[in-house]
Scaffold this motif. Sequence first.
Motif, mmCIF file in Angstrom:
data_model
loop_
_atom_site.group_PDB
_atom_site.id
_atom_site.type_symbol
_atom_site.label_atom_id
_atom_site.label_comp_id
_atom_site.label_asym_id
_atom_site.label_seq_id
_atom_site.Cartn_x
_atom_site.Cartn_y
_atom_site.Cartn_z
ATOM 1 N N ARG A 1 -17.249 4.361 -0.224
ATOM 2 C CA ARG A 1 -15.991 3.598 -0.126
ATOM 3 C C ARG A 1 -16.320 2.175 0.285
ATOM 4 O O ARG A 1 -16.810 1.943 1.388
ATOM 5 C CB ARG A 1 -15.081 4.222 0.929
ATOM 6 N N LEU A 2 -16.037 1.252 -0.608
ATOM 7 C CA LEU A 2 -16.367 -0.152 -0.332
ATOM 8 C C LEU A 2 -15.177 -1.039 -0.691
ATOM 9 O O LEU A 2 -14.290 -0.623 -1.436
ATOM 10 C CB LEU A 2 -17.593 -0.565 -1.157
ATOM 11 N N PHE A 3 -15.182 -2.241 -0.163
ATOM 12 C CA PHE A 3 -14.119 -3.189 -0.480
ATOM 13 C C PHE A 3 -14.569 -4.059 -1.657
ATOM 14 O O PHE A 3 -15.628 -4.696 -1.595
ATOM 15 C CB PHE A 3 -13.802 -4.058 0.741
ATOM 16 N N ASP A 4 -13.742 -4.083 -2.684
ATOM 17 C CA ASP A 4 -14.120 -4.764 -3.925
ATOM 18 C C ASP A 4 -14.419 -6.248 -3.756
ATOM 19 O O ASP A 4 -15.196 -6.819 -4.505
ATOM 20 C CB ASP A 4 -12.987 -4.639 -4.957
ATOM 21 N N TYR A 5 -13.751 -6.879 -2.806
ATOM 22 C CA TYR A 5 -13.812 -8.337 -2.717
ATOM 23 C C TYR A 5 -14.903 -8.834 -1.768
ATOM 24 O O TYR A 5 -15.084 -10.032 -1.633
ATOM 25 C CB TYR A 5 -12.461 -8.881 -2.235
ATOM 26 N N LEU A 6 -15.594 -7.920 -1.097
ATOM 27 C CA LEU A 6 -16.607 -8.327 -0.130
ATOM 28 C C LEU A 6 -18.006 -8.146 -0.720
ATOM 29 O O LEU A 6 -18.302 -7.097 -1.302
ATOM 30 C CB LEU A 6 -16.493 -7.483 1.150
ATOM 31 N N THR A 7 -18.831 -9.143 -0.554
ATOM 32 C CA THR A 7 -20.219 -9.013 -1.004
ATOM 33 C C THR A 7 -20.966 -8.071 -0.041
ATOM 34 O O THR A 7 -20.422 -7.685 1.001
ATOM 35 C CB THR A 7 -20.939 -10.373 -1.004
ATOM 36 N N LEU B 1 -21.205 -8.375 -5.359
ATOM 37 C CA LEU B 1 -20.011 -7.568 -5.058
ATOM 38 C C LEU B 1 -20.278 -6.116 -5.446
ATOM 39 O O LEU B 1 -21.136 -5.846 -6.299
ATOM 40 C CB LEU B 1 -18.823 -8.097 -5.861
#
Lengths: 587, 254
Positions: free
Chosen positions: B84-90, B127
Amino acid sequence: MISALCYLQYHSVRNRLLARFRRLKQPKYLAGAVVGGVYFYFYFFRWMFAGRGRHSLAAGAATPLDPQLYELLGAFLLFVVVLLAWVLPHQRAALAFTEAEVAFLFPAPITRRGLIQFKLLRSQAGIFLTTVLLAFLTNRFGIGGKMVIHLAGWWLMLSLLNLHFLGSSFALTALMDRGLAHWKRRLGVLAVVLAGVGVVVAWAVRALPPLTADRLVDLDAILDYARQVLVSGPLPYLLYPFRLVVRPYLAANPLDFLVALGPVLLLLVAHYWWVMRADVAFEEGSVEAARKLAEKVAALRSGKWSGGGRKIKSKRAPFALASIGPRPVALLWKNLLGAGQAFTLRLWITLAAIGVGVSFGLHGASAESSWRLVAGSIAGMMGIMLLMMGPQIIRQDFRQDLPQSDLLKVYPLRGWQVALGEILAPAVILTGVQWLLLLVAAGGFWRAGIDLSSALLLAMTVGAAILLPMFNVISLLIPNAAVLLFPGWFQTGKDAPQGIEATGQRLIFALGQLLALVVALVPAGGVFVGILLLFKFWFANYAGSLVLAVPIAAAAATVVLTAEAGLGIMLLGWLFERLDISAEPAA
Amino acid sequence: MIQVEALTKLYGEFVAVNALSFSIQAGEVLGLVGPNGAGKTTTLRCLAGIIPPTRGRIHVVGHDLALSPIAAKQQLAFFPDEPRLFDYLTVWQHLNFVARIYQVANWEHLATPLLEELEIADKRDQLPGELSRGMKQKLAIACGLLHSPRVIYFDEPLTGLDPLGIRRMKDSILKRARAGAAIIISSHLLHLLEEVCSHFLILKGGQKVIHGTLGEIRLQFSEQSGAANLEEVFFRATIEPPIPPPIVSETPHT
């Protein structure tokens, strides 16, 4: 073989419908369905068969020329749609299959003809739905009555268009395979169209009175000219095939419909034959299309509203995030980074273009207005719009992070901390933009000759600036609470509420949001008005005292709003801690 | 390190987990196994504080997860089967974000070697959408390990990893256990669990079938053959006794 494909289609639709009906056992979905049903009944259904001239504005105002005009207008629109299908595409023909269908059907011993027939059969589900929707819309807002004729008319048009799109995509792929470049093909199509336009223009110049400069400023004269071009001369002949297609829809009675039906059925058969005989490889394009469709569905299921179509770019962080400090700020930082994706160059250019356009419009409407006043008025209007619609537009909060709720729950944060962090980004963005608009509005109205003293304008600006942050937080709390209370209503993709049920849910939600906002604002409004009344009671020069009263009243009302916002965030946090997205039933 | 007492989770009338109790000490690796629908993921989600249990208590490093969730969660990391990751964070921004959430001082000094160990140091400005599935999993692991958790939960940790990645993941799990972390791994890959786990908990229908070391559970489920592996033990523990084979006529076919 086709029977197996029919079996697949029948059971897919049936099972999906059954799942949606089963979901109605839950009150929240049932309520949505009931409200949506009532809405559709009053807005569309009761107009279905009620036309017969009573509600038919267009029919009532009909003149003998109108049916022909409608037919030609419809034919012209159809021509434009078909033309675009020959000009725009630049990819190989692809039949829209899902990845599962590609995996099962492409390796199976099914002929190409079988696959195309299945695709045509399956597209009928969408065509039927669109037919009903368009018939509702046209009966509601256009020519009333004759519902059955309209249904059949729309079905014929859409089915023919569907076949034509498929046929044209096959034809374009065949041209591509023969090495014809896209630009050459487009040039060829446009040359044919230009030749037709040339014929029409030549006729108009010769046969119609010229559009002189004095007639060009008369809208009626221009419309009359356009009408003559459309209904007389070569255009009706050039558009003849398209007129045949719209004729059944415009039939005045069942007999006329049957007469008009024959040619369209012939066109349908001809198109079917054309599509079936096309010897073009569509498999490769279909596999690619299925992959893209699957990506889009996956993106929607994971809560990405853009459907995965837009490429995300890495952005510079809005500020340096130190590792030690209040934890909710991390969520603000993250959501501001997410929001940065929306603020693209294209958005700023669009907003600037709208602003310039509206400014010219407003300035033109009142020659006496100064540009400064126009700019102030626009900023004021945009500020008010943002106040109402901003919380629906800027969604970098729980509405974006709902699919990531598992991840957020693992973090060492209290529920209220997560809620605060999630609300902060949209509140900060909204407040920042509103303050900017407020500044522009105040600058525009400053000594602009309006009946408002500079001191009072300043007091109102300061008062609004004080109120805005907490107003935004309260406005944002409501949709966020709704997401946590009814996560199923905000699901996307396959499991999302659809159709009547979704419309009903949106109506309930909009009404609930308005009601909750009004209830939340009543105490703060009471304090604001109370302080103004106190000033009126205490000061003989009430008008003069307003300069002081407005900011003080705004500050006092903000204290009340802050208390409400605090309670709201605690409640939101409690709702978040209780949220279990996995307990939501799928449909 | 982890103490679970009478954990019960109900979904309406459906019992997902029923009165589950067990404990894990520092340095132990517990393999959570069971057939589909046994309640493994629900158990892990309860232990990670994602969903509240209907009944029962969970202690993480001495902190009651219900009463002191912040202190308990500060000590744990949960790795779901799907990163689970945030799409907008590198990659680097993910670590910066997690450092603030867990209040990790000097996080840059920890993040750089962590990314190097996981072989994604060259991806720090990319990303999640630009990473392969295996890379995403490595990023999720880096985020989870940045705050040096003492309790780690893995749900199907090897999904999507290549053979080298699997080897590294096993080594990493064992390394964390040797460093004193208590680890729970839920997986259907029994040979993997046999390699890395010191203890096993077999669930069936939301209930504990058995909990113990491989030797202990062998003793209970392999009376006839003491050398049974985990797979055989698993089948004996979770599958109903097989239907006796039909009596074959002794008359030979002609």
